[in-house]
Design a protein around this motif. Structure first.
Motif, PDB file in Angstrom:
ATOM      1  N   LEU A 168       5.577  -7.880   4.795  1.00 18.88           N
ATOM      2  CA  LEU A 168       3.795  -7.632   5.132  1.00 18.88           C
ATOM      3  C   LEU A 168       2.655  -8.193   5.584  1.00 18.88           C
ATOM      4  N   LYS A 169       3.331  -9.762   5.075  1.00 17.74           N
ATOM      5  CA  LYS A 169       2.282 -10.658   5.842  1.00 17.74           C
ATOM      6  C   LYS A 169       1.109  -9.991   7.335  1.00 17.74           C
ATOM      7  N   ASN A 170       2.692  -9.955   8.133  1.00 12.45           N
ATOM      8  CA  ASN A 170       2.574  -9.275   9.811  1.00 12.45           C
ATOM      9  C   ASN A 170       2.206  -8.293   9.962  1.00 12.45           C
ATOM     10  N   LYS A 171       0.717  -8.059  10.338  1.00  9.63           N
ATOM     11  CA  LYS A 171       0.113  -6.987  10.583  1.00  9.63           C
ATOM     12  C   LYS A 171       0.149  -5.687  11.393  1.00  9.63           C
ATOM     13  N   LYS A 172       1.100  -5.872  12.612  1.00 10.58           N
ATOM     14  CA  LYS A 172       2.042  -4.924  13.245  1.00 10.58           C
ATOM     15  C   LYS A 172       2.752  -4.298  12.723  1.00 10.58           C
ATOM     16  N   VAL A 173       3.822  -4.996  11.667  1.00 13.27           N
ATOM     17  CA  VAL A 173       5.143  -4.521  10.826  1.00 13.27           C
ATOM     18  C   VAL A 173       4.173  -3.447   9.778  1.00 13.27           C
ATOM     19  N   SER A 174       3.456  -3.821   9.167  1.00 10.45           N
ATOM     20  CA  SER A 174       2.599  -4.172   7.782  1.00 10.45           C
ATOM     21  C   SER A 174       2.470  -2.682   8.018  1.00 10.45           C
ATOM     22  N   ILE A 175       1.325  -2.330   8.904  1.00 15.09           N
ATOM     23  CA  ILE A 175       1.652  -0.699   8.872  1.00 15.09           C
ATOM     24  C   ILE A 175       2.423   0.236   9.221  1.00 15.09           C
ATOM     25  N   ILE A 176       3.410  -0.059   9.656  1.00 21.19           N
ATOM     26  CA  ILE A 176       4.653   1.167  10.352  1.00 21.19           C
ATOM     27  C   ILE A 176       5.463   0.521   8.799  1.00 21.19           C
ATOM     28  N   LYS A 177       5.475  -0.131   8.581  1.00 21.23           N
ATOM     29  CA  LYS A 177       6.747  -0.022   6.953  1.00 21.23           C
ATOM     30  C   LYS A 177       5.585   0.796   5.418  1.00 21.23           C
ATOM     31  N   MET A 178       4.457   0.539   6.001  1.00 16.51           N
ATOM     32  CA  MET A 178       3.273   1.528   5.137  1.00 16.51           C
ATOM     33  C   MET A 178       3.762   2.626   4.788  1.00 16.51           C
ATOM     34  N   LEU A 179       3.216   3.446   6.611  1.00 16.85           N
ATOM     35  CA  LEU A 179       3.701   4.565   6.745  1.00 16.85           C
ATOM     36  C   LEU A 179       5.374   5.121   6.655  1.00 16.85           C
ATOM     37  N   ILE A 180       6.168   4.133   6.181  1.00 12.41           N
ATOM     38  CA  ILE A 180       7.739   5.047   6.431  1.00 12.41           C
ATOM     39  C   ILE A 180       7.598   4.614   4.543  1.00 12.41           C
ATOM     40  N   ILE A 181       6.935   3.422   3.672  1.00 17.81           N
ATOM     41  CA  ILE A 181       7.018   3.623   2.445  1.00 17.81           C
ATOM     42  C   ILE A 181       6.057   5.024   1.842  1.00 17.81           C
ATOM     43  N   ILE A 182       5.308   5.514   2.896  1.00 22.08           N
ATOM     44  CA  ILE A 182       5.047   6.782   2.191  1.00 22.08           C
ATOM     45  C   ILE A 182       4.927   7.271   3.000  1.00 22.08           C
ATOM     46  N   PHE A 183       5.715   7.781   3.989  1.00 23.56           N
ATOM     47  CA  PHE A 183       6.398   9.097   4.177  1.00 23.56           C
ATOM     48  C   PHE A 183       8.013   9.363   2.772  1.00 23.56           C
ATOM     49  N   ILE A 184       8.736   8.305   2.433  1.00 21.07           N
ATOM     50  CA  ILE A 184       9.836   8.257   1.897  1.00 21.07           C
ATOM     51  C   ILE A 184       9.358   9.162   0.371  1.00 21.07           C
ATOM     52  N   CYS A 185       7.930   8.656  -0.068  1.00 24.60           N
ATOM     53  CA  CYS A 185       7.627   9.591  -1.438  1.00 24.60           C
ATOM     54  C   CYS A 185       6.665  10.602  -1.062  1.00 24.60           C
ATOM     55  N   ILE A 186       6.574  11.166  -0.175  1.00 24.66           N
ATOM     56  CA  ILE A 186       5.656  12.423  -0.059  1.00 24.66           C
ATOM     57  C   ILE A 186       7.137  13.262  -0.206  1.00 24.66           C
ATOM     58  N   SER A 187       8.255  12.491   0.227  1.00 19.73           N
ATOM     59  CA  SER A 187       9.483  13.122   0.849  1.00 19.73           C
ATOM     60  C   SER A 187      10.359  13.057  -0.742  1.00 19.73           C
ATOM     61  N   ILE A 188       9.694  12.094  -0.569  1.00 21.37           N
ATOM     62  CA  ILE A 188      10.783  12.606  -2.267  1.00 21.37           C
ATOM     63  C   ILE A 188      10.143  12.958  -2.966  1.00 21.37           C
ATOM     64  N   TYR A 189       8.462  13.658  -3.296  1.00 25.46           N
ATOM     65  CA  TYR A 189       8.158  14.413  -4.211  1.00 25.46           C
ATOM     66  C   TYR A 189       7.987  15.625  -3.762  1.00 25.46           C
ATOM     67  N   LEU A 190       8.268  16.162  -2.619  1.00 29.22           N
ATOM     68  CA  LEU A 190       7.989  17.135  -2.567  1.00 29.22           C
ATOM     69  C   LEU A 190       9.889  17.405  -2.125  1.00 29.22           C
ATOM     70  N   ILE A 191      11.093  16.679  -2.346  1.00 24.75           N
ATOM     71  CA  ILE A 191      12.133  17.372  -3.198  1.00 24.75           C
ATOM     72  C   ILE A 191      12.290  17.358  -4.306  1.00 24.75           C
ATOM     73  N   LEU A 192      11.839  16.438  -4.738  1.00 22.71           N
ATOM     74  CA  LEU A 192      12.247  16.777  -6.291  1.00 22.71           C
ATOM     75  C   LEU A 192      10.458  18.166  -7.206  1.00 22.71           C
TER      76      LEU A 192
END
Length: 63
Positions: free
Chosen positions: A34-58
């Motif tokens: 996550l120290k690389n700024k360009k990659v960190s934004i994409i990874k944070m969006l993916i992590i947020i999407f996964i968390c929201i998906s798991i929350y909605l499924i549960l």
């Protein structure tokens, strides 16, 4: 009988240590990348999407 209760007493500490070790070894590469700024934004969006998906499924599974 003393050995049994002694082992039962030690189990919660062992379980906590294993869980902390698991999370540290799992997320350390993520935090390093996550120290690389360009990659960190994409990874944070993916992590947020996964968390929201798991929350909605549960949430749907418990209703």
């Amino acid at each position: 009988m003393y050995n049994f209760w002694n082992n039962v007493y030690k189990f919660p500490r062992f379980l906590i240590a294993v869980m902390i070790g698991f999370f540290l070894t799992t997320f350390r590469p993520v935090f390093k990348s996550l120290k690389n700024k360009k990659v960190s934004i994409i990874k944070m969006l993916i992590i947020i999407f996964i968390c929201i998906s798991i929350y909605l499924i549960l949430k749907e599974m418990t209703e």
